[in-house]
Design an enzyme around this catalytic site. Sequence first.
Site, mmCIF file in Angstrom:
data_model
loop_
_atom_site.group_PDB
_atom_site.id
_atom_site.type_symbol
_atom_site.label_atom_id
_atom_site.label_comp_id
_atom_site.label_asym_id
_atom_site.label_seq_id
_atom_site.Cartn_x
_atom_site.Cartn_y
_atom_site.Cartn_z
ATOM 1 N N ASP A 128 0.832 -1.186 0.000
ATOM 2 C CA ASP A 128 0.000 0.000 0.000
ATOM 3 C C ASP A 128 0.876 1.248 0.000
ATOM 4 O O ASP A 128 2.008 1.230 0.473
ATOM 5 C CB ASP A 128 -0.911 0.031 1.231
ATOM 6 C CG ASP A 128 -1.971 -1.061 1.186
ATOM 7 O OD1 ASP A 128 -2.289 -1.514 0.078
ATOM 8 O OD2 ASP A 128 -2.457 -1.457 2.264
ATOM 9 N N GLU A 157 6.179 -4.418 6.717
ATOM 10 C CA GLU A 157 5.253 -4.149 5.633
ATOM 11 C C GLU A 157 5.664 -2.905 4.845
ATOM 12 O O GLU A 157 5.311 -2.765 3.673
ATOM 13 C CB GLU A 157 3.841 -3.958 6.202
ATOM 14 C CG GLU A 157 2.781 -3.733 5.140
ATOM 15 C CD GLU A 157 1.418 -3.484 5.732
ATOM 16 O OE1 GLU A 157 0.735 -2.570 5.251
ATOM 17 O OE2 GLU A 157 1.047 -4.201 6.681
ATOM 18 N N ASP A 176 3.972 -4.965 11.138
ATOM 19 C CA ASP A 176 3.240 -3.893 10.480
ATOM 20 C C ASP A 176 3.342 -2.724 11.454
ATOM 21 O O ASP A 176 2.655 -2.696 12.472
ATOM 22 C CB ASP A 176 1.780 -4.284 10.259
ATOM 23 C CG ASP A 176 0.976 -3.187 9.566
ATOM 24 O OD1 ASP A 176 1.515 -2.071 9.386
ATOM 25 O OD2 ASP A 176 -0.195 -3.426 9.207
ATOM 26 N N LEU A 178 2.436 0.457 11.663
ATOM 27 C CA LEU A 178 1.288 1.289 12.028
ATOM 28 C C LEU A 178 0.096 0.905 11.157
ATOM 29 O O LEU A 178 -0.147 1.498 10.104
ATOM 30 C CB LEU A 178 1.613 2.774 11.873
ATOM 31 C CG LEU A 178 0.587 3.724 12.494
ATOM 32 C CD1 LEU A 178 0.444 3.478 13.993
ATOM 33 C CD2 LEU A 178 0.974 5.174 12.242
ATOM 34 N N ASP A 179 -0.647 -0.077 11.611
ATOM 35 C CA ASP A 179 -1.833 -0.531 10.892
ATOM 36 C C ASP A 179 -2.959 0.493 11.057
ATOM 37 O O ASP A 179 -3.185 1.014 12.149
ATOM 38 C CB ASP A 179 -2.286 -1.880 11.453
ATOM 39 C CG ASP A 179 -3.581 -2.353 10.832
ATOM 40 O OD1 ASP A 179 -3.541 -2.794 9.668
ATOM 41 O OD2 ASP A 179 -4.626 -2.253 11.494
#
Length: 402
Positions: A128, A157, A176, A178-179
Amino acid sequence: MLSSTISLKPNSNFSPRIHLFPPKFDIAQPKSRMASLPSFLGGLNLSRVAANMGVDASSAAASSDQSSEFCTLMEYVGKGGIDVGDGLVVLLGHLEYASKKIAALVASPFNSSLGKNVTIASTPSERDEPKPLDIVSNEIILSALRHSGKVSVMASEEDDLPVWINDDGPYVVVTDPLDGSRNIDASIPTGTIFGVYKRLVELDHLPVEEKAILNSLQSGTRLVAAGYVLYSSATILCASFGSGTHAFTLDHSTGDFILTHPNIKIPPRGQIYSVNDARYFDWPQGLRQYIDTIRQGKGKYPKKYSARYICSLVADFHRTLLYGGVAMNPRDHLRLVYEANPLSFIAEQAGGKGSDGKSRILSLQPVKLHQRLPLFLGSPEDIDELESYGDVQQKVNPGYEV
């Protein structure tokens, strides 16, 4: 890794200070500690509170005395607690420190200015588009792990490839950082997810890039610890070290994570489902039938389910862990390495299940660092009923803007 130029000082005389170098951690036998009421509760009249709640004042006072003894995260995992080993204690101490830095950053009134000072490189299609806070959070965790001296590889990620930190670190960390970062501007909860593996010493002879990738692609069954940190009205670090799932809440007055939810057990069945209902018409027939059935109270549980959806994986999973039910994303969107494996490990240690709609998540062997898959997490009876509908994985994926 992402190339970025980061300035953590917005144009203000009161800019936050972000320290990336954790203090040294003492892993000696912890001493018994006594907590005092925070200053803002110092004048609390327990008798009046008890009377208003219909509780006997003496029992309320006794309960208060008992709760004055507390256990911190470092004490829990140390020699006076479950004793996970000195190396893992040091590693967890640095992850704890990093999470407190991220919590402060997320809550800072200055975080919106970071976008003006961060240059983001082009992002491969497998990942992303990162937000500025994603990059800063990633750097905070990487710096903490470097200084721990206990980590050989960090796979994130936010990075194309794992980062080889040192040859002697006994652990591998996947994360991850900062989801849910796209929710920050709306003050919606976010979180950090991490998993810890042992370094595969049998790969030490391989070239650095190859052994970094292979160490990061371990099956979820090999996890030695996993956790998430929820940044919300409270900052909660929930983790499992292979013997149950436990949650620790940050006490801002002392800087300690305090054990507040020992031995979490997810209910065998809940009455809440969490999914983006707006995608209903892109779902396969099996998933639509399952949701229609439980909403009407016609499933194996003869009560109507309610929908609760935050669109923040850590927040939705945390609620499901406490109240039961199922949290899901039925399309190939969430990452096996960074999200699905650590959260499934936590769910199983709490008596729940993690599934891709057909198979147990932890039984899947990752083949790519940023491999995506559907994810269903929750109560064991709810997951079993969901899987019984067969066709629950969404294959239609038009590409959603929101």
